[in-house]
Design an enzyme around this catalytic site. Structure first.
Site, PDB file in Angstrom:
ATOM      1  N   PRO A 188      -0.413  10.227   1.569  1.00 56.99           N
ATOM      2  CA  PRO A 188       0.329   9.429   2.388  1.00 56.99           C
ATOM      3  C   PRO A 188       0.286   7.958   2.537  1.00 56.99           C
ATOM      4  O   PRO A 188      -1.092   8.024   2.375  1.00 56.99           O
ATOM      5  CB  PRO A 188      -0.156  10.224   4.156  1.00 56.99           C
ATOM      6  CG  PRO A 188      -0.442  11.699   3.608  1.00 56.99           C
ATOM      7  CD  PRO A 188      -0.879  11.543   2.249  1.00 56.99           C
ATOM      8  N   CYS A 189       0.970   7.354   2.759  1.00 59.21           N
ATOM      9  CA  CYS A 189       1.003   5.859   2.183  1.00 59.21           C
ATOM     10  C   CYS A 189       1.060   4.925   3.426  1.00 59.21           C
ATOM     11  O   CYS A 189       0.891   3.593   2.891  1.00 59.21           O
ATOM     12  CB  CYS A 189       1.919   5.762   1.144  1.00 59.21           C
ATOM     13  SG  CYS A 189       3.693   5.896   1.920  1.00 59.21           S
TER      14      CYS A 189
END
Length: 357
Positions: A80-81
């Protein structure tokens, strides 16, 4: 067929890409139940595990389907960014990179790599991953890959240059286990920007122009909503109608020559009142749906799920679970399927074929 474990699978962009490229998806995992329902519904993976990544025991999961960690050829996933995104630069109250509370997702990627020891790993993230403020995270990627015996190749790609109707920039890293004696090479770009390209005629030979929104979604003809409260642009819906296709709120600034400027230059997010043009690819489809953040359709309406699926190169018959916003989030968060498929085919061609043992 090469065997894949997919982590942080989300709505299945990477999964679909590897599936389309002929891989066998053995295990797909995510911690969001709606996304896991989508993965289950489409049936690409032998086993879908919905759990916190920290609780995943890869050996036990693979044992459920009669496999072991030694059977896995590829680990694929994109942690997840948000901590590496461009928007985080504007959110001063939020920590970035490894200081973020969710930085464990990056460490967990390498726990999976260490336990599975696949021939290849595919790592994807936002292009901001390579920004200087995120150097610690980038260094961690390079250091852990080296410690675990993988030689890496990485690149920030513009997916439009590979036939995706979207100018979405993503960081992609492919690691190859050192004992295989090979190094991955990114495939040549297949498409070019016809307006700003600097390629010679010889270089353009065999390439095609960017795929446009008109080509991708021009066949859809959804009506405008009768409910005025649901019009795109929210309280600025009347302004949206004045924005030319391919433009945004900057159209109403002094710098652009608007007679009575409404907004200051670069005072809003780029996507504010952003309208697609049928003559060019879409801009990045965001993970969250908004009333005034685009891109919007050039007919002054919200995009539909069927349209953003096309822009993200999901198959029309790919089924998404959840309500409208949950479906939007799954598609917006995904790696464009065609981009994942392109890299997956190259991994097989360059690395895996002839290395079955």
């Amino acid at each position: 067929m090469p065997n894949v474990v997919s982590i942080y699978a989300g709505g299945g962009g990477i999964d679909c890409g590897f599936y389309n490229a002929g891989y066998d998806l053995c295990l797909s995992t995510d911690n969001w139940s709606v996304a896991c329902d989508t993965l289950e519904k489409n049936g690409h993976s032998k086993l879908v595990k919905c759990a916190d990544i920290r609780d995943i025991n890869y050996g036990e999961c693979l044992d459920e389907i009669g496999m072991s960690v030694n059977d896995i050829d590829v680990l694929a996933g994109g942690p997840p960014c948000p901590a590496y995104s461009k928007s985080r630069f504007y959110l001063k109250d939020k920590k970035r990179a490894l200081e973020d509370e969710n930085s464990f997702t990056l460490y967990e990627y390498f726990r999976a790599l260490e336990e599975l020891r696949p021939k290849v790993f595919f790592f994807e993230n936002v292009f901001g991953f390579v920004y200087k403020p995120h150097q610690a995270a980038f260094d961690l990627l390079k250091t852990r890959a080296d410690e675990l015996g993988y030689d890496i190749t990485y690149k920030v790609v513009n997916t439009a240059n590979y036939g995706v109707p979207q100018t979405r920039e993503r960081f992609i890293c492919v690691g190859v286990r050192r004992d295989l004696g090979k190094l991955f090479e990114f495939p040549p770009e297949t498409h070019y920007n016809p307006e700003k390209n600097k390629l010679t005629e010889e270089q353009k030979a065999g390439m095609r122009k960017w795929v446009t929104c008109g080509e991708a979604i021009g066949g859809f003809d959804y009506p405008l909503p009768e409910d005025k409260e649901m019009e795109a642009g929210s309280k600025h819906k009347d302004l949206l109608k004045l924005v030319p296709p391919g433009d945004n709120y900057l159209y109403f600034t002094k710098e652009r020559g608007y007679p009575e400027p409404i907004f200051k230059w670069r005072s809003r997010y780029w996507s504010f009142l952003l309208k697609l043009s049928p003559d060019r690819p879409s801009w990045t489809i965001q993970a969250s749906f908004s009333n005034n953040m685009g891109p919007f359709h050039w007919r002054n309406r919200f995009l539909r799920i069927s349209e953003i699926k096309r822009i993200q190169t999901f198959a029309d018959d790919y089924e998404l679970c959840g309500d409208f916003k949950e479906q939007w989030r799954q598609v917006g968060n995904a790696v464009p399927v065609l981009m994942a498929e392109t890299i997956a085919r190259e991994i097989n061609k360059q690395i895996l074929e002839g290395n079955e043992s």
